[in-house]
Motif scaffolding. Sequence first.
Motif, PDB file in Angstrom:
ATOM      1  N   LEU A  77       0.786  -1.233   0.000  1.00 34.31           N
ATOM      2  CA  LEU A  77       0.000   0.000   0.000  1.00 34.31           C
ATOM      3  C   LEU A  77       0.815   1.279   0.000  1.00 34.31           C
ATOM      4  N   MET A  78       1.982   1.282   0.630  1.00 26.91           N
ATOM      5  CA  MET A  78       2.731   2.527   0.792  1.00 26.91           C
ATOM      6  C   MET A  78       3.065   3.221  -0.523  1.00 26.91           C
ATOM      7  N   PRO A  79       3.497   2.512  -1.589  1.00 27.85           N
ATOM      8  CA  PRO A  79       3.768   3.225  -2.856  1.00 27.85           C
ATOM      9  C   PRO A  79       2.540   3.957  -3.399  1.00 27.85           C
ATOM     10  N   SER A  80       1.373   3.323  -3.287  1.00 22.93           N
ATOM     11  CA  SER A  80       0.152   3.971  -3.779  1.00 22.93           C
ATOM     12  C   SER A  80      -0.205   5.181  -2.921  1.00 22.93           C
ATOM     13  N   ILE A  81      -0.033   5.061  -1.612  1.00 20.20           N
ATOM     14  CA  ILE A  81      -0.333   6.178  -0.712  1.00 20.20           C
ATOM     15  C   ILE A  81       0.589   7.355  -0.998  1.00 20.20           C
ATOM     16  N   VAL A  82       1.868   7.079  -1.193  1.00 16.01           N
ATOM     17  CA  VAL A  82       2.828   8.144  -1.504  1.00 16.01           C
ATOM     18  C   VAL A  82       2.486   8.793  -2.844  1.00 16.01           C
ATOM     19  N   ALA A  83       2.085   7.991  -3.820  1.00 16.59           N
ATOM     20  CA  ALA A  83       1.736   8.524  -5.145  1.00 16.59           C
ATOM     21  C   ALA A  83       0.530   9.455  -5.063  1.00 16.59           C
ATOM     22  N   VAL A  84      -0.481   9.050  -4.305  1.00 10.95           N
ATOM     23  CA  VAL A  84      -1.669   9.898  -4.139  1.00 10.95           C
ATOM     24  C   VAL A  84      -1.304  11.193  -3.426  1.00 10.95           C
ATOM     25  N   ALA A  86       1.496  12.692  -3.537  1.00  8.98           N
ATOM     26  CA  ALA A  86       2.345  13.525  -4.390  1.00  8.98           C
ATOM     27  C   ALA A  86       1.536  14.404  -5.340  1.00  8.98           C
ATOM     28  N   VAL A  87       0.286  14.037  -5.593  1.00 11.54           N
ATOM     29  CA  VAL A  87      -0.559  14.837  -6.490  1.00 11.54           C
ATOM     30  C   VAL A  87      -0.961  16.127  -5.783  1.00 11.54           C
ATOM     31  N   PRO A  88      -0.761  17.289  -6.382  1.00 18.74           N
ATOM     32  CA  PRO A  88      -1.190  18.545  -5.749  1.00 18.74           C
ATOM     33  C   PRO A  88      -2.695  18.514  -5.442  1.00 18.74           C
ATOM     34  N   VAL A 108     -14.731  19.281   3.358  1.00 18.11           N
ATOM     35  CA  VAL A 108     -14.342  18.246   4.317  1.00 18.11           C
ATOM     36  C   VAL A 108     -13.386  17.255   3.659  1.00 18.11           C
ATOM     37  N   VAL A 109     -13.684  16.854   2.429  1.00 18.43           N
ATOM     38  CA  VAL A 109     -12.815  15.914   1.716  1.00 18.43           C
ATOM     39  C   VAL A 109     -11.443  16.536   1.470  1.00 18.43           C
ATOM     40  N   MET A 110     -11.392  17.821   1.138  1.00 22.65           N
ATOM     41  CA  MET A 110     -10.114  18.487   0.918  1.00 22.65           C
ATOM     42  C   MET A 110      -9.285  18.502   2.196  1.00 22.65           C
ATOM     43  N   VAL A 111      -9.937  18.719   3.331  1.00 23.30           N
ATOM     44  CA  VAL A 111      -9.237  18.666   4.619  1.00 23.30           C
ATOM     45  C   VAL A 111      -8.668  17.270   4.849  1.00 23.30           C
ATOM     46  N   VAL A 112      -9.468  16.252   4.558  1.00 17.39           N
ATOM     47  CA  VAL A 112      -9.014  14.866   4.735  1.00 17.39           C
ATOM     48  C   VAL A 112      -7.801  14.576   3.844  1.00 17.39           C
ATOM     49  N   LEU A 113      -7.856  15.034   2.607  1.00 15.80           N
ATOM     50  CA  LEU A 113      -6.750  14.790   1.680  1.00 15.80           C
ATOM     51  C   LEU A 113      -5.443  15.424   2.158  1.00 15.80           C
TER      52      LEU A 113
END
Length: 236
Positions: A77-84, A86-88, A108-113
Amino acid sequence: MAMIAVWWAAIIVLGIESYLAPTPPQVVTALVSSIDYLASNAVTTLLEVIQGYLIAVGLGLAVGGLLATSETVERALMPSIVAVNAVPKLAFAPLLLVWMGFGQGPKVVMVVLLCTFPILLACVAGLTRTPSEMIELARSLPASRWQILTRFRLPAAMPQIFVGLKTAMPLAVIGALVGELSGSTGGLGYVIQNAGADTGTAFAAITLLAAISVGLFYVLVAAERILLPWARAITD
């Protein structure tokens, strides 16, 4: 106070017009004259921040705990989490608006991201850095894997987890503001966007955003001192 003095002096010395930047008294005047309008929108932003932040805390701790206790899951999972991560995150703002409309959902979703990743990283770092002698002691008792996690690794990780929580808090306010500036019907971002040439009101809204961020940060500081008095005693 020094920053306010420099700001005020710069406006006077450079002769900056009020429609470009207000003086501190003009900001105070705008804050007092529009207190009801600003307060109602501040409550909207505060609710977005708190809701998104609490979701991010739950998600970050849950996923972080899973990654820290399973190397297989971490490698998967970590590579996918890091990739997400990395997206502005600003790139998601217009899409969230299309998907979820102008309500509180996109904010709310933006805060979570914005908040989840630093909390997740702090959780993983804390849980994976438990002193080896403590783990050996737990296994010699003997303690189950769950008991080792909850009674040894988690308490040892709490100072690091609080670092992540405090790092994420200002990001929560930024996330709510980004969501509101992208499209909203309320909130301090809405106030700033619609202030136009009324820079006094815009700066008053910015001041309230700063107050929310600082206030919530020190709530976390107080919670850390209450919940982890032993950690403070060690560092003093």
